[in-house]
Design a protein around this motif. Structure first.
Motif, short mmCIF file in Angstrom:
data_model
loop_
_atom_site.label_atom_id
_atom_site.label_comp_id
_atom_site.label_asym_id
_atom_site.label_seq_id
_atom_site.Cartn_x
_atom_site.Cartn_y
_atom_site.Cartn_z
N PHE A 126 42.05 44.41 49.48
CA PHE A 126 43.16 44.58 48.54
C PHE A 126 42.88 43.73 47.31
O PHE A 126 42.02 42.84 47.32
N CYS A 127 43.65 44.00 46.26
CA CYS A 127 43.53 43.23 45.02
C CYS A 127 44.93 42.98 44.49
O CYS A 127 45.75 43.90 44.40
N ILE A 128 45.20 41.73 44.20
CA ILE A 128 46.51 41.34 43.67
C ILE A 128 46.33 40.96 42.21
O ILE A 128 45.52 40.09 41.88
N LEU A 129 47.08 41.62 41.35
CA LEU A 129 47.03 41.32 39.92
C LEU A 129 48.34 40.66 39.51
O LEU A 129 49.43 41.19 39.76
N GLY A 130 48.23 39.50 38.91
CA GLY A 130 49.42 38.78 38.48
C GLY A 130 49.67 38.96 37.00
O GLY A 130 49.10 39.84 36.33
N ASP A 131 50.53 38.13 36.49
CA ASP A 131 50.90 38.18 35.08
C ASP A 131 49.84 37.44 34.27
O ASP A 131 49.62 36.25 34.46
N ALA A 132 49.18 38.15 33.37
CA ALA A 132 48.10 37.55 32.59
C ALA A 132 48.62 36.43 31.70
O ALA A 132 47.87 35.49 31.38
N SER A 133 49.87 36.47 31.32
CA SER A 133 50.42 35.41 30.46
C SER A 133 50.81 34.17 31.26
O SER A 133 51.10 33.13 30.68
N ASP A 134 50.86 34.30 32.58
CA ASP A 134 51.20 33.16 33.45
C ASP A 134 50.21 33.11 34.61
O ASP A 134 50.54 33.43 35.74
N PRO A 135 48.92 32.73 34.30
CA PRO A 135 47.89 32.78 35.35
C PRO A 135 48.15 31.78 36.46
O PRO A 135 48.80 30.76 36.27
N TRP A 136 47.59 32.11 37.61
CA TRP A 136 47.71 31.22 38.76
C TRP A 136 46.76 30.04 38.60
O TRP A 136 45.61 30.19 38.22
N ARG A 137 47.26 28.87 38.89
CA ARG A 137 46.44 27.66 38.80
C ARG A 137 46.01 27.15 40.18
O ARG A 137 45.04 26.43 40.28
N CYS A 138 46.77 27.51 41.23
CA CYS A 138 46.42 27.08 42.59
C CYS A 138 46.60 28.26 43.53
O CYS A 138 47.60 28.99 43.44
N THR A 139 45.66 28.44 44.41
CA THR A 139 45.73 29.52 45.40
C THR A 139 45.29 28.97 46.73
O THR A 139 44.31 28.21 46.82
N ALA A 140 45.98 29.39 47.80
CA ALA A 140 45.61 28.94 49.14
C ALA A 140 45.83 30.07 50.12
O ALA A 140 46.81 30.83 50.00
N ALA A 141 44.92 30.19 51.08
CA ALA A 141 45.08 31.14 52.19
C ALA A 141 45.51 30.34 53.40
O ALA A 141 44.73 29.54 53.94
N LEU A 142 46.77 30.52 53.82
CA LEU A 142 47.32 29.77 54.94
C LEU A 142 47.18 30.63 56.19
O LEU A 142 47.98 31.54 56.43
N ALA A 143 46.14 30.36 56.97
CA ALA A 143 45.81 31.22 58.10
C ALA A 143 46.90 31.23 59.15
O ALA A 143 47.20 32.27 59.75
N SER A 144 47.54 30.09 59.37
CA SER A 144 48.55 30.01 60.44
C SER A 144 49.77 30.89 60.13
O SER A 144 50.46 31.33 61.05
N GLN A 145 50.01 31.12 58.86
CA GLN A 145 51.18 31.93 58.47
C GLN A 145 50.78 33.31 57.97
O GLN A 145 51.64 34.10 57.56
N ALA A 146 49.45 33.59 57.98
CA ALA A 146 48.94 34.88 57.51
C ALA A 146 49.44 35.20 56.11
O ALA A 146 49.80 36.34 55.79
N THR A 147 49.47 34.18 55.26
CA THR A 147 49.97 34.39 53.90
C THR A 147 48.99 33.80 52.89
O THR A 147 48.20 32.91 53.19
N LEU A 148 49.09 34.35 51.68
CA LEU A 148 48.43 33.77 50.52
C LEU A 148 49.51 33.16 49.66
O LEU A 148 50.55 33.79 49.41
N LEU A 149 49.27 31.96 49.19
CA LEU A 149 50.27 31.26 48.38
C LEU A 149 49.64 30.94 47.04
O LEU A 149 48.56 30.37 46.98
#
Length: 1603
Positions: A1032-1055
């Motif tokens: 999959f591919c997640i596209l965010g808001d280009a005017s508000d880029p993400w500065r921190c990303t984490a894959a939390l395996a225990s919660q099966a989430t991306l933050l």
């Protein structure tokens, strides 16, 4: 019978290899010495005993080996005159003429012509012509027919001379046979049935044959030839006297042989007529005891002969060397190497047969893979299966397979000097490819380090591929013959994939370690092609081709026997062995059945050789060759045989040697055995010599089994060790008891001397390579320690001649066999020397300095080996002929410290690193997109991973250390197999949706789901690790880029956390949005960094104004607010510790149930901005790195105690990566990285360094104590006792310390504080403290200085200078004043100051301005030179001169009376960053300067000459002169104590910068400038223009206010 002349065959061969990066042409050079006459035995003795050793020494000094080949020395007269000896002499003569430099043929001609040998072979037509003349002489015909037999196997048939039968008289019949053949030839020639040349075969004596071949033939020529002619006056008048008859030819009845004398006269006349320049005549008066050595005239003649021989030989050597130098072609070594392999290839394919189907399949494979990336091909099979022939045939067919413009590079490994080691092989191939494609040749800095060369090779292959032009095919045959590959765990230069239009074909033996090593890199079975035996018919075809090529055939019976012995045998090696036997069969020979296996054939060969030459001789010759490390030259082998008493006792069992002074092994016996060994001996050029080695593996195994089992092995190695030690050279005699003598004889064996250096530039490479090998295998371990591993002479010679890598390889080879911890210390010290050697080049002074400054710590505790090394180094320094800095103690990091290695293999800064702990690998990514995989056990690059075209931003290792994924600025992800170096796939990630380049890049690997998440800017992509498909591919808001990303395996989430503080949650399985929220704990701050805490299911985020927030799917909470922006966050492996970097500090947090809380009350402080941090493996340490290139190690178990300060690579520390107990440090501004061992902290250290990092130090009591601000508390000054290696005391200060000075004579410590106060402490008492208040409140002190006599103290603030007086007093000196106070009216601040005895002050500014101020007269004098901040200024001891240094690396010497500069010295290099500190020597002759490039220079005050440069690995804070040198504290925490030694005459001075590639030392002298200006002014006045002479200062004018 006696002969009438002699020839001298000597051999001169190159004995030195040129530097590895520019190998010299390999040219074997011989000089041939053959002495044959009995009447000239005294001349022979003179040349052998006195003249030849002189020539040998001369040749060795010029890099040549001198060899004497006197085939008639030491044998009986009957052997000296037989037909086989004559043939061998002529063969040797031809060999030496072809390969000799200098004297190639020296003849001694006396008054004997000698006998005529009987031809050993007569061709059929010639035989018929002779037989026709003997038809009417049946008795003569019967004799000739009995002694010659027809050989139908020769093509055309020939008649072979047969040896006399057992019991038949040899001498008379031989004379009769000669006479019969002469008469027959005379008649046949008269009738025109044979040519004159054929007639000569029956009428020439041995001496004439040899002079004809060596001098008078059209192919001979006079170059390198000399004929020494002895003429006895009035000999004809006394010709019939008994004493004269002994000196001339006689018939069998004792009468004068007039025919022989006439032929001799004719020969002398022809020499004089055709080659008068080579004739050197000696005229002796007649005397009845002429040949008696006691005869004065004869003794004088012998002396003159020897001197003339030496002069002539030396002159010929020099002339040939000059010719070679004039005709030397650039890159001649390369062309010669290429020709060598092409010649061997042509020979190998001459009898090639079969394999057509395999050739077609290989050709099809090459064509199909030419247009896309593909694997190298590996041909394998058992030894002798025909791999070499097939590789050569492939090379021959390449133009037809891939196009006529295909570039083919062929190397038959192990057959030439350059193809015998991996480094030389890569150099040779790279040079050839670059020339073929018109590419720049590899620069010297690439060739100096093997890792750089490996990288260059990989890049070169891709460069060639991208040209989209001709295909390139590299064929490397027999990888087993490269020693480095045999010992290695991997083959670093072997690419796992070849780019399009580039093919790499290798061959290796099955069942050998090398093939297993290759399989670690090339894991696909399709890359391997097995060679199987030929069919039976192909085997017979091969035998027929070989026989035809040698002009031989077989009789039907012999052919049937041969085929019966080889039923269905298609093994080419076995077939060639059978051919070698069959080619010797004459048609009348009744052969015995051949051996059924190769090993049995080798045993049969040895048995036959033993029967012919004696078991002992065969055992020793083959045993010595097999025992050698790389082989033996013929000269070495004969020398070694001359040292073997058993061999000599066997040789001289039935006769005595010809000399009473020397004893040698007869060369003829070796030449006979060599001829019978034939192709079983291989000739390999190594280090400029031709070395003999066993050609067949099966023969080598049989030699080991038959001759080197039990004590014989150690005995052979022992004699070889004695030889290479030179134990019996240079006149040292050795006792021996010969059978016929019966008493011990002390005789000179005349073996070659074996010094380490033949001359100042010519090293004894043979000794360096062979001696350790033989000492080890002879069990002489103590000698190995003393003569090799513990000898500074050997270490320096090996290092200078072979480079630091070769030296370390030798230690790795021999040290494990020596149970001695001292050897390990030396080896580690050498490893630590590597950066200095790579920077400065391998010079003796550099190597000795490095080792002495590292090993001196252990000299007392380890006296046997380390102490000896230090003494040898100190002895060398005492006689060093050029200016040099001599270490008087240890001051560089000793072995056993934290630094494991400094490694260089990249050409750009390092941007990403990751460890593979399981495989002990380190993956490094660089700014230019190159990735390298380092084997940290072997400390070498094993793979270059090409593909990325932009900076590598992130590397992640997983799958138990076997895989790595990398992300680059080129928007690609690439998955790599670290074991094979292959790229499994690459993914185009498409980049961010934003217009600007994303600042944050990250990778997260979920091995359970086999997914990798890549985040950059406002885009997160998930990719399947097996299929490379997009999940999959997640596209965010280009005017508000993400500065921190984490894959939390225990919660099966991306933050994700965006720039505006928006927290988004996504499913890590589908990429669907699960929720969004704004950060509640953070307002008006931008995220700067983040780290995921998997155990807590949170991401710790740092912000631009110092906040640290814990963010999870449930919300966020503020952890703490720091004083400055959070630069980085680092988490321990178990997630229990968190480090936050801000400004110059690091704060540590401990995990708890709520998140984290502060672990320590105090922060970890640096002197500059902290860039990175990493925790130790057990969470008891943390390592931090800062912009000032310092790395600090802190103990967490001791609440942040500083354990060590380490020096990085001289650039900001931007990367720290932990792998077990190791930490790698790197910088984006440097191509080097360092590896540190964290376990050193638990080990005892040789010397404890003082921990300081401010650059503020002072030294007292001649270097016994060092003073510096205390780490972590700058309000204290630490007093460090260097002798004890510990803190003696700490002095409290009311505020932070800014500068320190020590008055050595007055025993005072001056501390300048940030408050402007100066506190003065008596060094001998802590009670009486003086306080000097500032002129204005709260003005920080910038610098202080004492006058040379310590009468005055100058204190400098931003724009104020105070001058105070110091006078003697009790109990401590009295400080009065300030006597003078003045202000500078400039915007710049004062950066350095010096004060003179008359209260004059010199001060430098941050702007580069420099002034001399006379306090008494209130006058200021600008000193104009610097253009950047003046970092230091110092006055000479006599106060007539001053020196200043600046950030622009400019040093100026000032005349204080004239207020003008005397010299300007500008030192520019790619490393230099300015001047740190300076001082004058005690006698004011020299200036010592510490530079910011971590070096110290010495410069002459007299003429501005740069005398010495020394790299000290750390910045020097202060230099204090001593009576003969200086002491200087360094940032490493050691005190440099050195003596500067400068010879009175500097005629022999070497250039201190000669090995710096881009370093320049420019000196401007004022008197020269003024002379040039005066000349220019005169010219301008003549032309009527004076405007150009006006010059204006660009310096700001200044007014100083005196208070």
């Amino acid at each position: 019978m006696s002969q009438g002349g002699g020839h001298l065959l000597t051999s001169c061969r190159p004995a030195v290899e040129e530097p590895v990066f520019q190998p010299g042409p390999w040219t074997p050079r011989y000089t041939f010495l053959l002495l044959v006459s009995r009447d000239m035995d005294a001349e022979r003795e003179t040349l052998q005993s006195t003249a030849c050793p002189e020539v040998q020494t001369f040749c060795q000094k010029h890099g040549l080996m001198f060899e004497v080949v006197d085939l008639r020395w030491g044998i009986r007269n009957t052997e000296a005159t037989d037909h086989m000896t004559t043939e061998l002499c002529l063969e040797e003569l031809d060999r030496c003429r072809k390969t000799s430099i200098g004297p190639a043929f020296v003849a001694l001609v006396g008054d004997q012509y000698g006998p005529c040998p009987v031809p050993t072979l007569i061709e059929e037509k010639e035989w018929e012509a002779l037989r026709a003349q003997l038809t009417y002489r049946p008795q003569d015909l019967e004799l000739v027919a009995r002694r010659f037999r027809r050989d139908e196997n020769a093509v055309p048939p020939a008649y072979l001379l047969q040896a006399p039968g057992a019991g038949e008289p040899h001498g008379p019949e031989e004379a009769t046979l000669t006479s019969v053949l002469r008469s027959g030839a005379q008649e046949a020639w008269r009738l025109g049935l044979i040519t004159q040349e054929q007639w000569h075969r029956y009428h020439r004596s041995v001496i004439e044959w040899e002079i004809q071949r060596g001098l008078l033939s059209p192919a001979g020529g006079h170059q390198g030839a000399t004929v020494f002619l002895r003429e006895i006056q009035d000999l004809n008048k006394h010709i019939l006297e008994d004493c004269a008859l002994k000196m001339v030819d006689r018939l069998a009845d004792g009468c004068l042989d007039t025919d022989a004398q006439n032929l001799l006269s004719s020969l002398k006349g022809r020499i004089a007529d055709t080659q008068p320049g080579v004739l050197k005549a000696h005229h002796l008066p007649w005397s009845q005891d002429l040949v008696n050595p006691k005869n004065k005239a004869h003794a004088r003649y012998l002396k003159e002969l020897g001197e003339q021989f030496v002069a002539r030989a030396n002159h010929q050597v020099l002339e040939h060397l000059r010719e070679l130098e004039v005709g030397r072609q650039e890159l001649a070594w390369l062309y010669q190497d290429i020709r060598h392999h092409l010649g061997l290839s042509a020979e190998a394919t001459r009898t090639f047969c079969g394999r057509q189907e395999l050739l077609a399949q290989l050709g099809q494979q090459l064509r199909q893979s030419d247009s896309h990336p593909h694997m190298p091909l590996v041909l394998f099979g058992p030894p002798g299966i025909g791999k070499t022939a097939l590789m050569c045939k492939l090379a021959e067919q390449m133009p037809g397979l891939l196009g006529r413009k295909t570039v083919t590079v062929l190397r038959l490994l192990g057959t030439s000097q350059m193809s015998s080691d991996a480094r030389g092989l890569l150099q040779s191939v790279c040079f050839q490819v670059c020339l073929a494609y018109g590419l720049p040749l590899p620069p010297s800095q690439v060739l100096e380090a093997h890792s750089r060369l490996v990288q260059f090779f990989h890049i070169l292959l891709h460069t060639v591929s991208c040209r989209n032009f001709e295909s390139l095919v590299i064929l490397l045959d027999s990888l087993d013959d490269v020693a480095a590959i045999c010992r290695a765990r991997r083959v670093p230069w072997l690419p796992p994939l070849c780019p399009p239009r580039v093919h790499l074909i290798l061959s290796a033996c099955s069942g050998q370690q090398v093939l297993d090593t290759v399989r670690r890199t090339l894991q696909d079975p399709k890359a391997y092609w097995e060679l199987r035996p030929l069919s039976g018919s192909q085997g017979q075809e091969m035998i027929q081709l070989l026989l035809a090529a040698s002009r031989r055939t077989l009789s039907p019976v012999q052919r049937d026997l041969l085929w019966a012995s080889l039923p269905e045998c298609g093994h080419p090696g076995r077939l060639r062995l059978a051919f070698e036997e069959a080619r010797k069969w004459a048609s009348f020979t009744v052969p015995t059945p051949l051996a059924s296996s190769a090993k049995e054939a080798m045993h049969q060969l040895c048995a036959r050789l033993e029967q012919t030459h004696g078991q002992l001789l065969v055992a020793c010759v083959l045993g010595y060759i097999a025992s050698s490390r790389q082989g033996l030259s013929e000269a070495e082998l004969k020398d070694v045989l001359s040292l073997d008493d058993e061999v000599l006792q066997s040789v001289y069992r039935d006769w005595t040697p010809p000399s009473k002074e020397l004893l040698r092994f007869p060369p003829l016996l070796w030449v006979r055995l060599r001829r019978d060994l034939g192709n079983y001996l291989a000739r390999r050029p190594v280090d400029g010599f031709t070395l003999l080695a066993i050609a067949h593996r099966q023969l080598a195994e049989v030699v080991q089994e038959r001759y080197l089992s039990g004590p014989n092995r150690a005995k052979r190695h022992g004699i070889l060790a004695d030889y290479f030690l030179g134990a019996w050279s240079q006149g040292t005699k050795k006792l021996i008891t010969l059978p016929l003598v019966g008493k011990p004889l002390n005789l000179d064996r005349k073996v070659a001397p074996q010094p380490l250096w033949f001359s100042d530039t010519v090293a004894n490479l043979r000794k360096l390579k062979e001696l350790p090998h033989h000492l080890l295998h002879s069990g002489r371990i103590e000698e190995l320690k003393q003569e090799v591993l513990g000898s500074m002479n050997w270490i320096s010679c090996r290092g200078i001649s072979g480079g630091i890598e070769g030296l370390l390889d030798d230690f790795d080879l021999w040290a494990p066999h020596v149970d001695c911890p001292e050897v390990g210390l030396v080896r580690e010290a050498l490893q630590l020397c590597r950066p200095a050697v790579e920077l400065r080049g391998m010079e003796k002074s550099i190597l000795y300095t490095e080792l002495l400054a590292r090993l001196h710590f252990f000299a007392i505790s380890h006296p046997a080996l380390v102490g000896q090394l230090c003494q040898e180094a100190q002895s060398w320094f005492r006689v060093c002929p050029y200016p040099v800095l001599v270490p008087l103690g240890g001051f560089l990091q000793p072995p056993g410290g934290p630094l494991r290695a400094t490694l260089t293999g990249c050409h750009k800064g390092i941007t990403a690193m990751a460890w593979s702990l399981e495989e002990k690998l380190l993956v490094v990514g660089t700014q230019d997109g190159t990735m390298a995989v380092w084997d940290m056990e072997e400390q070498q690059v094993i793979h270059i991973l090409p593909g990325h075209t932009g900076e590598v931003r992130y590397v992640k290792v997983f799958a138990k250390g076997t895989l790595a994924i990398s992300a680059s600025k080129d928007h690609t992800l690439r998955l790599w197999n670290l074991l094979s170096g292959q790229e499994k796939f690459n993914i185009w990630d498409g980049g961010s949706t934003g217009l600007t380049e994303p600042q944050i890049w990250s990778l997260h690997v979920d091995e359970t789901k086999k997914v990798v998440y890549s985040a950059s800017g406002s885009k997160v992509s998930a990719w399947n690790l097996e299929t490379a498909e997009l999940v999959f591919c997640i596209l965010g808001d280009a005017s508000d880029p993400w500065r921190c990303t984490a894959a939390l395996a225990s919660q099966a989430t991306l933050l994700t956390v965006s720039e505006a503080g928006v927290v988004s949650l996504w499913s890590s399985a589908t990429g669907k949005l699960q929720g969004k929220q704004h950060l509640s704990s953070i307002k008006e701050e931008t995220p700067t960094c983040g780290v995921s805490v998997q155990k807590q299911g949170k991401i710790v985020t740092g912000f631009s104004k110092g906040s640290i927030s814990l963010v999870s799917s449930e919300g966020d909470s503020l952890l703490e607010k720091l004083p400055e922006a959070v630069r980085f966050l680092a988490l321990s492996e178990d997630g229990s510790l968190l480090a936050a970097g801000f400004g110059r500090s690091v704060r540590i947090y401990l995990a708890d149930s709520q998140g984290f809380h502060r672990f320590m009350a105090t922060d970890l402080e640096h002197e500059d901005t902290v860039e990175t941090a990493v925790f130790g493996p057990e969470n008891n340490l943390i390592v931090t790195g800062s912009r000032d290139a310092l790395i600090q190690v802190w103990s967490l178990s001791e609440q942040g105690t500083l354990l060590d300060i380490l020096e990085g690579v001289g650039a900001p520390v931007s990367l720290l990566v932990q792998g077990g107990a190791l930490v790698a440090s790197a910088s984006q501004q440097s191509s080097s990285f360092k590896v540190w061992d964290l376990t050193y902290a638990q080990q005892p250290r040789a010397s404890t360094p003082f921990l300081h990092r401010t650059g503020l130090t002072a030294v007292s009591h001649n270097g016994s104590y060092v003073y510096f601000p205390k780490i972590g508390d700058k309000n204290k000054v630490t007093i460090w006792d260097l002798a004890e290696g510990e803190e003696q005391d700490a002095v409290d200060m009311p505020s932070e310390v800014r500068c320190l000075e020590v008055a050595q004579q007055a025993n005072l410590l001056f501390t300048g504080l940030i408050s402007g106060v100066v506190l003065v402490f008596p060094l001998n008492s802590r009670q009486d403290v003086l306080c000097i208040p500032p002129p204005e409140a709260r003005k920080a002190i910038n610098c202080m200085a004492l006058s040379k006599g310590e009468e005055h103290l100058a204190i400098a603030y931003d724009s104020i200078v105070l001058v105070l007086d110091i006078s003697p007093g009790e109990p401590c000196p009295v400080i009065d004043g300030p006597t003078y106070t003045f202000y500078t009216q400039l915007p710049a601040t004062i950066s350095s100051v010096a004060v003179l005895a008359d209260s004059r002050v010199i001060y430098g500014m941050t702007s580069g301005d420099l002034f001399l101020y006379e306090c008494a007269n209130s006058k200021v004098f600008p000193l104009e030179a610097h253009g950047s901040q003046v970092t230091c200024v110092e006055v000479s001891h006599k106060e007539q001169l001053a020196v200043s240094g600046s950030e622009e690396s400019l040093l100026c010497l000032w005349d204080l009376e004239a207020c003008k500069w005397k010299f300007e010295m500008n030192y520019t290099s790619s490393y230099c960053q300015g001047v740190q500190c300076i001082c004058f020597s005690k006698d004011d002759k020299y200036v010592y300067a510490g530079l910011k490039d971590r070096s110290i220079i010495v410069w002459s005050v007299l003429d501005g000459t740069l005398l010495a440069v020394q790299f000290v690995h750390a910045m020097v804070d202060r230099i204090i002169p001593t009576s003969n040198g200086f002491i200087a504290p360094t940032r490493h925490g050691y005190l440099i104590r050195e003596r500067f030694q400068c010879p009175s005459s500097r005629a022999s001075q070497q250039d201190p910068l000669k090995n710096f590639k881009k370093a320049v030392w420019m000196v401007k002298a004022r008197h020269r400038e003024e002379l040039a200006a005066a000349a220019g002014a005169l010219q301008d006045s003549r032309s009527g223009s004076a405007q150009g002479n006006k010059s204006k200062s660009n310096k700001r004018s200044q007014v100083c206010l005196l208070v």
